[in-house]
Design a protein around this motif. Sequence first.
Motif, mmCIF file in Angstrom:
data_model
loop_
_atom_site.group_PDB
_atom_site.id
_atom_site.type_symbol
_atom_site.label_atom_id
_atom_site.label_comp_id
_atom_site.label_asym_id
_atom_site.label_seq_id
_atom_site.Cartn_x
_atom_site.Cartn_y
_atom_site.Cartn_z
ATOM 1 N N LYS A 10 10.194 5.107 4.540
ATOM 2 C CA LYS A 10 8.886 5.683 5.672
ATOM 3 C C LYS A 10 8.266 4.920 4.975
ATOM 4 O O LYS A 10 7.194 5.036 6.568
ATOM 5 C CB LYS A 10 9.264 6.818 4.569
ATOM 6 N N LEU A 11 7.717 4.642 4.162
ATOM 7 C CA LEU A 11 6.671 3.625 3.173
ATOM 8 C C LEU A 11 6.555 2.021 4.482
ATOM 9 O O LEU A 11 5.335 2.076 4.739
ATOM 10 C CB LEU A 11 6.739 3.108 2.203
ATOM 11 N N GLY A 70 7.056 2.332 7.337
ATOM 12 C CA GLY A 70 6.991 2.827 9.027
ATOM 13 C C GLY A 70 8.489 2.693 9.750
ATOM 14 O O GLY A 70 7.637 2.565 10.976
ATOM 15 N N SER A 107 9.002 10.909 9.252
ATOM 16 C CA SER A 107 8.768 12.219 7.589
ATOM 17 C C SER A 107 9.869 12.406 7.504
ATOM 18 O O SER A 107 10.262 13.471 6.464
ATOM 19 C CB SER A 107 7.300 12.864 7.870
ATOM 20 N N TYR A 139 4.676 0.611 -6.988
ATOM 21 C CA TYR A 139 4.178 -0.139 -5.555
ATOM 22 C C TYR A 139 3.155 -0.886 -6.663
ATOM 23 O O TYR A 139 2.383 -1.540 -5.603
ATOM 24 C CB TYR A 139 3.617 1.218 -5.113
ATOM 25 N N GLN A 187 0.784 -1.032 -0.182
ATOM 26 C CA GLN A 187 -0.084 0.044 -0.332
ATOM 27 C C GLN A 187 0.779 1.212 -0.026
ATOM 28 O O GLN A 187 2.094 1.038 0.999
ATOM 29 C CB GLN A 187 -0.710 -0.482 1.182
ATOM 30 N N VAL A 188 0.587 2.121 -0.583
ATOM 31 C CA VAL A 188 1.502 3.456 -0.780
ATOM 32 C C VAL A 188 0.383 4.586 0.166
ATOM 33 O O VAL A 188 -0.455 4.979 0.422
ATOM 34 C CB VAL A 188 1.361 3.760 -1.966
ATOM 35 N N ASP A 189 0.972 4.941 1.023
ATOM 36 C CA ASP A 189 0.143 6.056 2.299
ATOM 37 C C ASP A 189 0.563 7.245 1.259
ATOM 38 O O ASP A 189 1.875 7.357 1.571
ATOM 39 C CB ASP A 189 0.933 6.027 3.520
ATOM 40 N N GLN A 190 -0.593 8.122 0.602
ATOM 41 C CA GLN A 190 -0.541 9.187 -0.158
ATOM 42 C C GLN A 190 0.489 10.468 0.918
ATOM 43 O O GLN A 190 0.952 11.435 -0.090
ATOM 44 C CB GLN A 190 -1.660 9.611 -0.518
ATOM 45 N N ASP A 191 -0.215 10.656 2.673
ATOM 46 C CA ASP A 191 0.657 10.980 3.127
ATOM 47 C C ASP A 191 2.026 11.458 2.826
ATOM 48 O O ASP A 191 2.598 12.187 3.781
ATOM 49 C CB ASP A 191 -0.291 11.502 5.121
ATOM 50 N N VAL A 192 2.983 10.040 3.307
ATOM 51 C CA VAL A 192 4.084 9.798 3.610
ATOM 52 C C VAL A 192 4.386 10.575 2.170
ATOM 53 O O VAL A 192 5.721 11.191 2.085
ATOM 54 C CB VAL A 192 4.488 8.155 3.741
#
Length: 159
Positions: A30-31, A33, A37, A114, A3-8
């Motif tokens: 970062k993606l 975790g 950031s 991704y 999954q790609v966390d757009q906020d990250v």
Amino acid sequence: MPQVDQDVVECHEQKFLASCIPACVELVIKLLGKASSGFYDEQNACGDRTDVGFGEFNGKTVCEVTFRHLFTEQRGPSFPMQALFDRIDKELASDRYVIISLASDSGWHMFVVYRKHGDEYHSVSKASPPNGAVTIGCYTVREVVERMQGTDILVYDPL
């Protein structure tokens, strides 16, 4: 698929003109975790060095994630294209991202693959400075790689 966390992605940036490889390494970290950031240790260490390649990250562990450089064969008609795409499929199926080198207007740029959509791959990156905070994507990764007659990738060991 990972999954790609757009906020990250949106919070990340490419800090130096020639730091797209460490920027993508940091983005993956970062993606996953594994870093906040504000983590820019790899880009800060490399700065604007133009001699940084995937080989510099081969076997390197960053924030408990060990990277490996694959598909170092010369580009051309004998490049193991199907094996490359099979490996990308395997990584995505195992919920892992793949960092890939793609031809661009400025020579080369690195992207984080991704997703697979049909036969194509979707990827994300950050633009080079002065627009380093701008998110860019390539949604025709397979097409670009086939036109290039091959490329190399960075993968990482399962966490």
